[in-house]
Design an enzyme around this catalytic site. Structure first.
Site, PDB file in Angstrom:
ATOM      1  N   PHE A 249       2.323  74.175  86.005  1.00 29.59           N
ATOM      2  CA  PHE A 249       1.862  73.476  84.808  1.00 29.59           C
ATOM      3  C   PHE A 249       0.766  72.517  85.254  1.00 29.59           C
ATOM      4  O   PHE A 249       1.047  71.387  85.651  1.00 29.59           O
ATOM      5  CB  PHE A 249       3.025  72.727  84.164  1.00 29.59           C
ATOM      6  CG  PHE A 249       2.819  72.399  82.707  1.00 29.59           C
ATOM      7  CD1 PHE A 249       1.740  72.887  81.992  1.00 29.59           C
ATOM      8  CD2 PHE A 249       3.733  71.592  82.039  1.00 29.59           C
ATOM      9  CE1 PHE A 249       1.561  72.599  80.648  1.00 29.59           C
ATOM     10  CE2 PHE A 249       3.571  71.291  80.684  1.00 29.59           C
ATOM     11  CZ  PHE A 249       2.483  71.796  79.995  1.00 29.59           C
TER      12      PHE A 249
ATOM     13  N   TYR B 216      17.964  57.470  97.301  1.00 27.14           N
ATOM     14  CA  TYR B 216      17.701  58.901  97.149  1.00 27.14           C
ATOM     15  C   TYR B 216      19.010  59.683  97.030  1.00 27.14           C
ATOM     16  O   TYR B 216      19.455  59.984  95.937  1.00 27.14           O
ATOM     17  CB  TYR B 216      16.842  59.441  98.306  1.00 27.14           C
ATOM     18  CG  TYR B 216      16.285  60.802  97.975  1.00 27.14           C
ATOM     19  CD1 TYR B 216      15.031  60.939  97.399  1.00 27.14           C
ATOM     20  CD2 TYR B 216      17.026  61.962  98.182  1.00 27.14           C
ATOM     21  CE1 TYR B 216      14.528  62.178  97.041  1.00 27.14           C
ATOM     22  CE2 TYR B 216      16.543  63.211  97.834  1.00 27.14           C
ATOM     23  CZ  TYR B 216      15.296  63.315  97.269  1.00 27.14           C
ATOM     24  OH  TYR B 216      14.820  64.546  96.911  1.00 27.14           O
TER      25      TYR B 216
END
Length: 396
Positions: free
Chosen positions: A73, A234
């Site tokens: 995209f 994370y």
């Protein structure tokens, strides 16, 4: 036009077509220099325009001469305005692949949508019949669910408490403390909806139902674990919850592929400079120290080196080596005990004044600008560049 880098925070607003092309050619040359394998011949890469996805497409095409369909995209160019780097990367790859006699076509659109899934399925049916491998390397901050229409936005937050540690502004070299407030409300659910395994499984289910997956088909999604230094923000944060979901999904997919002997894997890859990782606090400081250590040890890898090793040593092995959780660990060199011990020692010393000596911030910055086609060796940035580049095999 003369194209210069214009940055805003952790992104670059411009991209250089010649620099991006040279980057792609360098990666192709690297794969050409390695031994060929009897690997997959028909490959779909979802998230094929940058980072690990781009490297996977290049490795597939030039290690085993695979026909590749790339899905991404990206923003196309306009007169006087550059495209996004992934657009130029894909154009450069297809230009060279076609020159070398390789099948390469691309679809630019929202991979989460039913429309793009249908378009991709039809292209596979029309041109390839079936695919041997699907690489899932999608990195997006938002997702609109294709059935409900609900829009989810991922967040980068710790779970359970405020996270405080050092990071670095890689543009200025300033090491400073940062605090991130913990997740709340639907943060975890939304992040899992965007970055978890649901969309990956949707792809496989639809392709499998249509009969376009070959016998002994493989699919691989990319993940990251990292060290204790980064785990609070994370692996034990909202992104980690999404990665847990992604990894659990691999087992569900494998179960659904029993009819064709198919397998789904998650590959845990090394920490590298990507557009996604640049946005994560603490990671730039960690990577600059990690690069220093791994380069001194002679075991540093970029995206293409990492993926070449994944394809050569793991995916094409008769018995793919897995960890106790069933994952491929191509982050093995990063996570070596001696490497992590050295990084931890350097972390304690990391300050604005010391980082130029103990870290590799210059290497980090170069890799960052390389992502957008800048600071690439051999490119004359004083020359006019044509921003209006087409992707040869782009499907309407």
């Amino acid at each position: 036009m003369i194209i210069e880098p214009r940055t805003r925070g952790f992104i670059c607003l411009t991209a250089h077509p010649v620099g991006c092309e040279q980057n792609v050619l360098n990666q192709i040359d690297y794969i050409k220099s390695k031994s060929k394998t009897d690997g997959p011949k028909k490959v779909l890469v979802i998230g094929a325009s940058t980072g690990f996805g781009l490297a996977s497409r290049i490795a597939s095409a030039y290690k085993s001469y695979a026909a590749t369909i790339g899905l991404f995209f990206e923003k196309p160019p306009k007169e006087g305005r550059t495209a996004s780097p992934g657009w130029y990367n894909s154009a450069a790859f297809e230009k060279q692949a076609h020159k070398d006699g390789l099948y390469a076509k691309s679809i630019n659109g929202d991979a989460f949508s039913n429309e793009v899934k249908a378009q991709t399925l039809q292209l596979i049916k029309d041109d390839l019949g079936q695919i041997d491998v699907l690489i899932y390397s999608l990195a997006s901050p938002v997702r609109t669910h294709p059935d409900s229409g609900e829009r989810f936005k991922s967040v980068l937050k710790p779970i359970g408490g405020t996270f405080t540690d050092n990071t670095v502004d890689f543009h200025t070299g300033e090491v400073k403390e940062i605090s991130i407030e913990p997740s709340s409300g639907d943060d975890i659910k939304n992040t899992v909806a965007v970055m978890g395994g649901e969309d990956w499984k949707m792809w496989i289910d639809q392709l499998n139902a249509a009969g376009v997956l070959s016998k002994d088909f493989k699919t691989v999604a990319y993940s990251y674990i990292g060290p204790s230094l980064t785990e609070a923000v994370y692996r034990k944060g909202t992104i980690g919850a999404a990665k847990d979901d992604l990894e659990a999904t691999a087992f569900k997919i494998t179960d659904t592929l029993k009819n064709i002997g198919g397998k789904a894997y998650v590959s845990v890859n090394k920490a590298l400079v990507t557009q996604a990782s640049s946005a994560i606090p603490v990671i730039p400081l960690y990577i600059s120290l990690l690069y220093k250590v791994m380069k001194e040890e002679g075991i540093h890898e970029g995206c293409i080196e990492q993926i070449e090793r994944l394809f050569s040593e793991r995916l094409n092995a008769a018995n793919i080596p897995l960890d106790d959780a069933g994952r491929i660990r191509i982050d093995d060199w990063e996570m070596r005990d001696d490497v992590q011990a050295k990084v931890l020692e350097l972390w304690k010393e990391a300050k604005t004044e010391t980082l130029p000596q103990i870290g590799d911030l210059d290497g980090y910055k170069t890799d960052f600008f390389n992502l957008f086609g800048f600071e690439v060796a051999g490119v004359d940035y004083d020359k006019d560049a044509n921003e209006m580049i087409d992707i040869p095999g782009l499907q309407a």
